[in-house]
Design an enzyme around this catalytic site. Structure first.
Site, mmCIF file in Angstrom:
data_model
loop_
_atom_site.group_PDB
_atom_site.id
_atom_site.type_symbol
_atom_site.label_atom_id
_atom_site.label_comp_id
_atom_site.label_asym_id
_atom_site.label_seq_id
_atom_site.Cartn_x
_atom_site.Cartn_y
_atom_site.Cartn_z
ATOM 1 N N ASP A 1 -4.617 -2.389 -6.102
ATOM 2 C CA ASP A 1 -4.803 -3.306 -7.002
ATOM 3 C C ASP A 1 -3.492 -4.385 -7.254
ATOM 4 O OD1 ASP A 1 -7.306 -2.401 -6.987
ATOM 5 O OD2 ASP A 1 -7.446 -2.077 -9.295
ATOM 6 N N ASP B 1 -0.425 0.503 -2.511
ATOM 7 C CA ASP B 1 -1.214 0.558 -3.647
ATOM 8 C C ASP B 1 -2.316 -0.582 -3.211
ATOM 9 O OD1 ASP B 1 -2.340 0.509 -6.390
ATOM 10 O OD2 ASP B 1 -1.112 -1.206 -6.746
#
Length: 415
Positions: free
Chosen positions: A192, A190
């Site tokens: 963020d 991922d």
């Protein structure tokens, strides 16, 4: 003398020779030079050095009849001359066979306390496991220790340890031992709050004057309280009318997570393929792909018309299910079995990806994610994931030093 293989020593007399004392060059060579005079076969060797103190164990076949006393006296005399201590134990055969079911248990502590270590090892025993070997992977920025465990299958051992890791104050990863650990892998992360410290949409929102409102919706979505796609459209709509020049500003504001560069650089050196998937935006992930040398990157795309953000996204939405689909797609393109993939994320929309991967790592994640992932890392250093893959801090630093020397040499040759 007829030489015996290790497999032929199961029912013959053997000697365990233990040497311990201050470590210095020549001890191991000296011991085996001493033993060589008695025409022995080596069955097993183990050596550990901790804070400058050595423990060296050699399991050898029994000397010819009538020479054991002389061997003992000679070894003790040599050890004394080296200011070491010696212990020689008679027995039969090799080490006992290890039990079926072999796993590697990595424990990360910041710090790693004696109490936590006691509880982890007690749980290994309670699950039916035996600790065959212990090895320190890192002492900075966390203490990372790897236990080789046999006698219990990986899944029940993982259940026994990982579910209680938070209560023990440590992070624990349990993976099956075997050749697959050294195979080529794909690592998908991922973006963020994982690869970067920020939530990209909040950076955009700060320029639109609606940061607080967007942050509130983002937090609810990451906790799993809101449908991600609905929350995405609601937040992006607040950005309508922003000048497209804001993209460059946001890119300059993005802060990499400590250890992100080291993690990616080291994985690439090992031949791993590395990618990112994000519920954020390609306007940022494409830049990260180029800066960090990533193999794959996929995210949502902010629509821009006539130099302005429209408040809409285009193309396929990268949501919770989308991240898992992309993991599978990247694995197929990389030619890596799904079982050899590692996924890293922090939010509820990462859960499908984490569960689909061979190893899912919750990085500084929300409670719902920590509970569902294979393992969790709760320190703010992304490169600690390397230790879960059996890569030591010393190996990382040695590779960095070598690269610096090669770069320096190349620079000198250019001039």
């Amino acid at each position: 003398m007829t030489t015996m293989s290790a497999t032929q020593t199961s029912d013959v007399p053997t000697l365990l020779v233990k040497i311990f004392g201050k470590d210095r060059p020549g001890i191991t060579a000296g011991l085996f030079d001493t033993l060589a005079a008695f025409s022995l076969d080596v069955v097993d060797i183990e050596q550990v050095v901790t804070r400058g103190r050595m423990v060296l164990c050699a399991l050898v076949t029994h000397p010819p009849q009538g020479l054991e006393g002389e061997l003992r006296a000679t070894v003790h005399s040599w050890a004394e001359s080296m200011r070491m201590q010696a212990e020689i134990i008679s027995g039969t055969g090799d080490n006992r066979p290890r039990g079926l079911g072999r796993s590697l248990v990595t424990v990360l502590g910041h710090p790693l306390t004696a109490e936590a270590t006691a509880q982890v090892t007690a749980r290994i025993t309670a699950a039916g496991g035996n600790i065959d070997r212990i090895f320190r992977l890192a002492k900075y920025p966390v203490t990372a220790v790897e236990f080789a465990v046999s006698g219990v299958e990986t899944e029940p051992l993982r259940t026994a340890l990982v579910t209680e890791a938070a209560a023990l104050g440590v992070d624990v990863a349990v993976v099956a031992a075997g050749l697959h650990r050294r195979a080529q892998r794909l690592v998908v992360m991922d973006v963020d709050s994982t690869v970067i410290q920020d939530e990209v949409i909040e950076l955009f929102a700060a320029h639109a004057g609606c940061e607080a409102e967007v942050a509130e919706v983002t937090a609810a979505a990451m906790r799993g309280e809101l449908d991600f796609e609905q929350s995405l459209h609601a937040r992006v709509a607040l950005l309508a009318g922003l000048d497209a020049s804001v993209v460059d500003k946001v890119r300059s504001e993005v802060r990499l997570t400590p250890g992100a560069r080291t993690l990616i650089r080291t994985l690439k050196r090992l031949g791993y393929q590395v990618g990112v998937v994000s519920g954020g935006f390609t306007q940022v992930t494409d830049d990260l792909k180029e800066r960090l040398g990533l193999d794959f990157a996929q995210a949502n795309t902010l629509e821009i018309v006539d130099g302005k953000l429209t408040g809409r996204v285009t193309g396929e939405i990268v949501d919770r299910a989308g991240k898992a689909r992309l993991l599978r797609r990247f694995a197929a393109e990389a030619g890596v079995p799904l079982s050899q993939t590692v996924a890293i994320g922090d939010g509820a929309n990462d859960l499908d990806m984490l569960n689909a991967a061979g190893l899912g790592v919750a990085f500084n994640a929300k409670p719902v994610v920590r509970q569902a992932a294979h393992t969790a890392v709760n320190v703010p250093f992304l490169d600690t994931v390397l230790y879960l893959l059996g890569i030591t801090r010393e190996e990382v630093e040695a590779a960095d030093t070598l690269d610096e020397r090669l770069l320096g040499r190349a620079a000198d040759e250019e001039h």
